[in-house]
Structure formats: structure tokens, C-alpha cells
Design a protein around this motif. Structure first.
Motif, short mmCIF file in Angstrom:
data_model
loop_
_atom_site.label_atom_id
_atom_site.label_comp_id
_atom_site.label_asym_id
_atom_site.label_seq_id
_atom_site.Cartn_x
_atom_site.Cartn_y
_atom_site.Cartn_z
N SER A 127 -0.40 -10.80 9.44
CA SER A 127 0.81 -10.78 8.61
C SER A 127 0.88 -9.50 7.79
CB SER A 127 0.81 -11.99 7.67
OG SER A 127 0.90 -13.19 8.40
N ALA A 128 -0.27 -9.05 7.25
CA ALA A 128 -0.30 -7.83 6.46
C ALA A 128 0.03 -6.61 7.32
CB ALA A 128 -1.66 -7.66 5.80
N GLU A 129 -0.48 -6.58 8.55
CA GLU A 129 -0.18 -5.46 9.44
C GLU A 129 1.31 -5.43 9.79
OE1 GLU A 129 -2.85 -6.14 12.68
OE2 GLU A 129 -4.50 -5.02 11.74
N ARG A 130 1.90 -6.60 10.02
CA ARG A 130 3.33 -6.65 10.32
C ARG A 130 4.16 -6.20 9.12
NH1 ARG A 130 3.31 -12.60 13.29
NH2 ARG A 130 2.53 -11.89 15.34
N ALA A 131 3.75 -6.63 7.93
CA ALA A 131 4.47 -6.21 6.72
C ALA A 131 4.34 -4.71 6.52
CB ALA A 131 3.92 -6.96 5.51
N ALA A 132 3.16 -4.17 6.81
CA ALA A 132 2.94 -2.73 6.68
C ALA A 132 3.80 -1.96 7.68
CB ALA A 132 1.46 -2.40 6.87
N ASP A 133 3.81 -2.41 8.92
CA ASP A 133 4.63 -1.75 9.94
C ASP A 133 6.11 -1.80 9.57
OD1 ASP A 133 2.85 -0.70 11.88
OD2 ASP A 133 2.48 -2.71 12.67
N ALA A 134 6.57 -2.94 9.09
CA ALA A 134 7.99 -3.08 8.74
C ALA A 134 8.35 -2.14 7.60
CB ALA A 134 8.29 -4.53 8.34
N ALA A 135 7.47 -2.00 6.61
CA ALA A 135 7.74 -1.09 5.49
C ALA A 135 7.77 0.36 5.97
CB ALA A 135 6.69 -1.28 4.40
N ILE A 136 6.83 0.72 6.82
CA ILE A 136 6.78 2.10 7.34
C ILE A 136 8.01 2.41 8.18
CG2 ILE A 136 5.50 3.68 8.86
CD1 ILE A 136 2.94 2.15 7.99
N ASP A 137 8.45 1.44 8.98
CA ASP A 137 9.63 1.65 9.83
C ASP A 137 10.85 2.07 9.01
OD1 ASP A 137 8.21 1.04 12.10
OD2 ASP A 137 8.91 -1.05 12.21
N ARG A 138 10.92 1.59 7.77
CA ARG A 138 12.10 1.88 6.96
C ARG A 138 12.14 3.32 6.45
NH1 ARG A 138 11.33 -3.66 5.56
NH2 ARG A 138 9.93 -3.18 3.84
N PHE A 139 10.99 4.01 6.41
CA PHE A 139 11.02 5.40 5.94
C PHE A 139 10.40 6.38 6.92
CE2 PHE A 139 7.15 3.58 3.78
CZ PHE A 139 6.18 4.37 4.39
N LEU A 147 5.41 6.11 -2.06
CA LEU A 147 4.61 5.01 -1.54
C LEU A 147 4.49 3.81 -2.48
CD1 LEU A 147 1.69 6.84 0.32
CD2 LEU A 147 3.76 5.80 1.27
N MET A 148 4.59 4.00 -3.78
CA MET A 148 4.44 2.85 -4.66
C MET A 148 5.61 1.88 -4.48
SD MET A 148 1.53 3.13 -5.89
CE MET A 148 1.60 1.66 -6.91
N ALA A 149 6.82 2.38 -4.56
CA ALA A 149 7.99 1.51 -4.44
C ALA A 149 8.28 1.11 -3.00
CB ALA A 149 9.22 2.21 -5.03
N GLN A 150 8.10 2.06 -2.06
CA GLN A 150 8.50 1.81 -0.69
C GLN A 150 7.40 1.20 0.18
OE1 GLN A 150 10.33 6.05 -0.40
NE2 GLN A 150 11.42 4.84 1.14
N TYR A 151 6.17 1.16 -0.34
CA TYR A 151 5.10 0.68 0.52
C TYR A 151 4.08 -0.21 -0.20
CZ TYR A 151 1.61 0.63 4.21
OH TYR A 151 0.74 0.21 5.19
N ALA A 152 3.36 0.34 -1.18
CA ALA A 152 2.28 -0.42 -1.81
C ALA A 152 2.77 -1.71 -2.43
CB ALA A 152 1.59 0.45 -2.87
N GLY A 153 3.95 -1.68 -3.03
CA GLY A 153 4.50 -2.90 -3.61
C GLY A 153 5.11 -3.83 -2.60
N GLN A 154 5.50 -3.30 -1.44
CA GLN A 154 6.20 -4.10 -0.44
C GLN A 154 5.25 -5.01 0.34
OE1 GLN A 154 9.61 -3.96 0.55
NE2 GLN A 154 10.00 -2.82 -1.33
N VAL A 155 4.09 -4.49 0.72
CA VAL A 155 3.22 -5.22 1.64
C VAL A 155 2.72 -6.53 1.04
CG1 VAL A 155 1.11 -5.13 3.02
CG2 VAL A 155 2.59 -3.11 2.88
N PRO A 156 2.05 -6.53 -0.11
CA PRO A 156 1.59 -7.82 -0.65
C PRO A 156 2.72 -8.77 -0.99
CG PRO A 156 1.25 -6.04 -2.25
CD PRO A 156 1.63 -5.40 -0.96
N GLN A 157 3.86 -8.22 -1.42
CA GLN A 157 5.00 -9.09 -1.74
C GLN A 157 5.47 -9.84 -0.50
OE1 GLN A 157 6.64 -9.63 -4.88
NE2 GLN A 157 7.34 -11.30 -3.59
N ARG A 158 5.60 -9.14 0.62
CA ARG A 158 6.07 -9.78 1.85
C ARG A 158 5.05 -10.77 2.39
NH1 ARG A 158 10.86 -7.63 3.94
NH2 ARG A 158 11.94 -6.81 2.09
N VAL A 159 3.76 -10.45 2.26
CA VAL A 159 2.73 -11.38 2.72
C VAL A 159 2.76 -12.66 1.89
CG1 VAL A 159 0.25 -11.76 2.98
CG2 VAL A 159 1.25 -9.57 3.65
#
Length: 414
Positions: A127-139, A147-159
């Protein structure tokens, strides 16, 4: 100053300043030099407290709940606390596991531990890998990101949204509200807190009507038989403890790897150095800086100070981790900061004692953080800072530590 002196015999208490903490790492050493392992401080609104700086002293406080307890009704300074005090939600007595004691705490903490133990670690990693991939795809196509707003905060929130069984629209709303509560202590944060409470209420009601494998449903079904208010408060506490600290753990690790030459050689590979970087920041840049509070059950000596019954204590987790007597990562980067130090798990970043992070929460957070760091470095192997390292700043906060921003550049993916 004689050991055991009462607070009024000490030099004037120091007002804790989030801006000073964000500007550099000299605040805790200076407090340690002036006062030793326990310092008299003033919180927001000139509210008095003791900041426990010493590693051994923090462990002692957390290991002895019969002396330093969590129920704030013991506080001897309630008459000095403003009605609109920003920290009130964190210290006021509630149905949450955070303020419970004794058998009540064991019942609630046991339920949380059991529910978290049911999380499949392999599924969580996926799930974490999928959330990471989805966040990266957006930028990924832009060649630049924050990375703080667009990535680091996104992954744990989505998981966490997935574990809680939130719908996509609910996940987006709670994501925005959690961000608001962490970046503002004013009316906007209060409104966000209220919306989070409402969302969790809806989540629990849905779990009663249609039980599933989500954390909310399993918490409701636990033999501990939590009341509705207890379940609401504990899910909110779980969400808060899981999202921002893990996001800052990811951000602090990426910041270290992008600014420290020791990680530059393996940065393109990521996997060899990610674990070492994740372990190091728990000592040197702990996401959890300070925790309020504990309240003295009786008069008691601590670190050469006389703590009065009802005094408030703030646990200085970051200061304790940096205690020169125990820290394996000296600021000068000496020999003790070598690879062997990565195996030292005696840090206090997850606190300690019966009110520390319940097992297996640290392991689950590590799985999410590791996946986030490794996936990012695998997909963007030439990732680099988009500003000079000295331009990076820390988010002003007494309680958490994370980069205010982390701008990066990389070869855009087509």
C-alpha cells in the motif's frame, strides 16, 4: 545553585520559542548547560512547566507513571491557563488513551495494540509503495517538486486512509484538515479539528452498520468494548500520531540524504543507505521533539530539581536523544557516527514506557517511511536539491521537527 532547589530559587524560567528551535540546534545544549537535565520553562501564555532534557531523566519519568502521571486534573497551574490556550486539546482530560491511566489505559492501549497487530506488514508495504508511486506520478513530468507537501505528507496520509476505510472524497477532506491542524493554532485549526471529529464519527457509524476489515470496524469489535467517545478519540489520536510524525520522518531522511556527503555515493541506488538515514534521523532530527505532559503525583526529586506535586513536565525527546552521554551521532560526525550506530535503537523518538507508541506502531511507521524513501530514489535516481542546503529551514514548532519545504529537481519522466 544547590541540587533539589525549588523552582523559585532557580534563575528565571526560559520561554520556549519555536522560532529559535527552527533556527538552529543550540537551544537544548544551552538549556542543558544552564540548568542541567531538567530546566524551568514557560510555555505559550507564560504557563510554567519543567522541560526534561536528560536521557536518563526522560526514561525515569516515562518508566514511573505512579510518580509522573498523565491525568492533567492534577495540575497545580490551571489558574494560569487561558481558556483559548493552543495546547488545551493536548492536555485536557478526555476519553482518549492519551490521558488514561492504570487499568483504563491498559484496556484502551491493549485494544489499539491488538488492532494494529492485525495489519499485514507485507500488505502495508504494498500500500505504501502504491501511495508513493501515485504521488510521484502527479509531479514526475514537471522535473521539479516540493517534497514535503507533494510527497512526504501524501504517502502516510493515503496509507492511513486505506487502513481506516475512508472513501476517496473523505480521504481528501481529512488530508486537508490534518494539514490545517498541523500548520495553524488559530480558528482555522479549530474548525479542522471539528471536521476531523465529524469524519471519524461517520466512519464509526459506518463500521457499526457494515463491519469490515478496516481499523475502525475492528476497534469497535474488540473485546475491550470501547464506548463511542473512546473509539472516536482513540482513532483521532491514532491518525494524528501516524501521519505527521511519519511524514516528518520521511522528509527529515530525504533532507539528510540530499545534503550529507556520506549518503551521496549511494543516493542513486537508495536501498543501501535508506535504512541508515532513517535510523540516524531518529537520533539527530527526531520528528517528535517534545511531548506535553506528565504531572507529578507527589513532590519528587528529578535531575537535581525539586518537582512539586501537580507540576507539569514536558518530555524533551529530541534533547534526550542528543544527550552527549548516550547519542551515537555526535554533531561533529566523529567515528561513533559510522555504520554501527545505525543498529542502536535506544533513542526515545517513540517515547518510552506504558505511554510510548504501542507496538507494533513503530514497525508499521518504519515500513511506510522506508517504502516512501526507497520508491522515490528508485524512480528519480538523479534527485537533487533545487536550492542551496543552507536555504533549507525547519518548520517552526516546539513539538515536531520537519523541513518547512524540500524543493528538488530531477530529470522529468515522460
Amino acid at each position: 545553585m544547590t541540587p533539589g532547589g525549588a523552582p523559585h530559587t532557580l534563575p528565571a524560567a526560559v520561554r520556549l520559542d519555536s522560532r529559535a528551535l527552527a533556527a538552529g540546534d543550540g537551544v537544548y545544549p544551552e538549556l542543558r548547560r544552564r540548568y542541567g537535565p531538567v530546566a524551568p520553562v514557560l510555555l505559550e501564555g507564560e504557563v510554567p512547566a519543567w522541560l526534561v532534557l536528560g536521557y536518563r531523566e526522560v526514561r525515569y519519568v516515562t518508566a514511573h507513571p505512579e510518580l509522573f502521571a498523565r491525568d492533567s486534573r492534577r495540575w497545580n497551574a490551571w489558574d494560569r491557563v487561558p481558556r483559548d490556550w493552543p495546547l488545551l486539546p493536548y492536555v485536557a482530560r478526555s476519553a482518549s488513551v492519551l490521558t488514561a491511566e492504570g487499568a483504563e489505559h491498559r484496556r484502551k492501549a491493549g485494544a489499539i495494540t491488538d488492532v494494529l497487530s492485525g495489519v499485514d506488514p507485507f500488505g502495508l508495504r504494498t500500500s505504501a509503495e502504491r501511495a508513493a508511486d501515485a504521488a510521484i506520478d502527479r509531479f514526475a513530468g514537471a522535473g521539479r517538486a516540493e517534497l514535503m507537501a507533494q510527497y512526504a505528507g501524501q504517502v502516510p496520509q493515503r496509507v492511513m486512509a486505506g487502513l481506516l476505510g475512508l472513501r476517496d472524497d473523505e480521504a481528501l477532506e481529512i488530508e486537508e484538515d490534518v494539514a490545517a491542524t498541523l500548520g495553524d493554532d488559530g480558528p482555522r485549526a479549530a474548525a479542522a479539528h471539528a471536521r476531523i471529529h465529524g469524519t471519524v464519527q461517520v466512519l464509526l457509524e459506518r463500521g457499526r452498520r457494515q463491519p469490515g476489515a478496516d481499523l475502525a470496524s475492528r476497534l469497535l469489535a474488540h473485546p475491550a468494548r470501547l464506548t463511542h467517545d473512546e473509539a472516536v478519540q482513540d482513532l483521532i489520536a491514532l491518525l494524528a500520531a501516524a501521519v505527521r510524525p511519519t511524514a516528518d520522518w520521511i522528509g527529515n531522511t530525504l533532507r539528510l540524504m540530499l545534503t550529507d556527503d556520506r549518503f551521496a555515493v549511494s543516493l542513486s541506488g537508495g536501498r543501501r543507505s535508506a535504512g541508515q538515514a532513517l535510523a540516524e534521523v531518529l537520533w539527530t532530527d527526531s520528528p517528535a521533539q517534545n511531548v506535553v505532559g506528565r504531572w507529578a503525583v507527589h513532590d519528587a526529586p528529578l535531575g537535581g530539581r525539586h518537582i512539586r506535586r501537580g507540576d507539569c513536565l514536558v518530555l524533551g525527546l529530541a534533547a534526550a536523544n542528543a544527550d552527549p552521554q548516550v547519542c551515537p551521532y555526535p554533531r561533529d560526525g566523529g567515528p561513533a557516527a559510522g555504520p554501527a550506530a545505525a543498529g542502536n535503537q535506544a533513542h526515545l523518538s517513540f517515547s518510552h514506557g506504558e505511554h510510548g507508541c504501542p507496538a507494533p506502531a513503530p514497525e508499521l511507521a518504519e515500513a511506510i517511511a522506508t517504502a516512501a524513501v526507497e520508491v522515490l530514489l528508485d524512480r528519480l535516481p538523479d534527485l537533487r536539491l533545487a536550492c542551496p542546503p543552507e536555504a533549507l529551514t525547519w518548520r517552526p514548532s516546539l513539538w515536531s521537527r520537519g523541513p518547512a519545504t524540500l524543493p528538488v529537481a530531477f530529470t522529468a519522466l515522460v
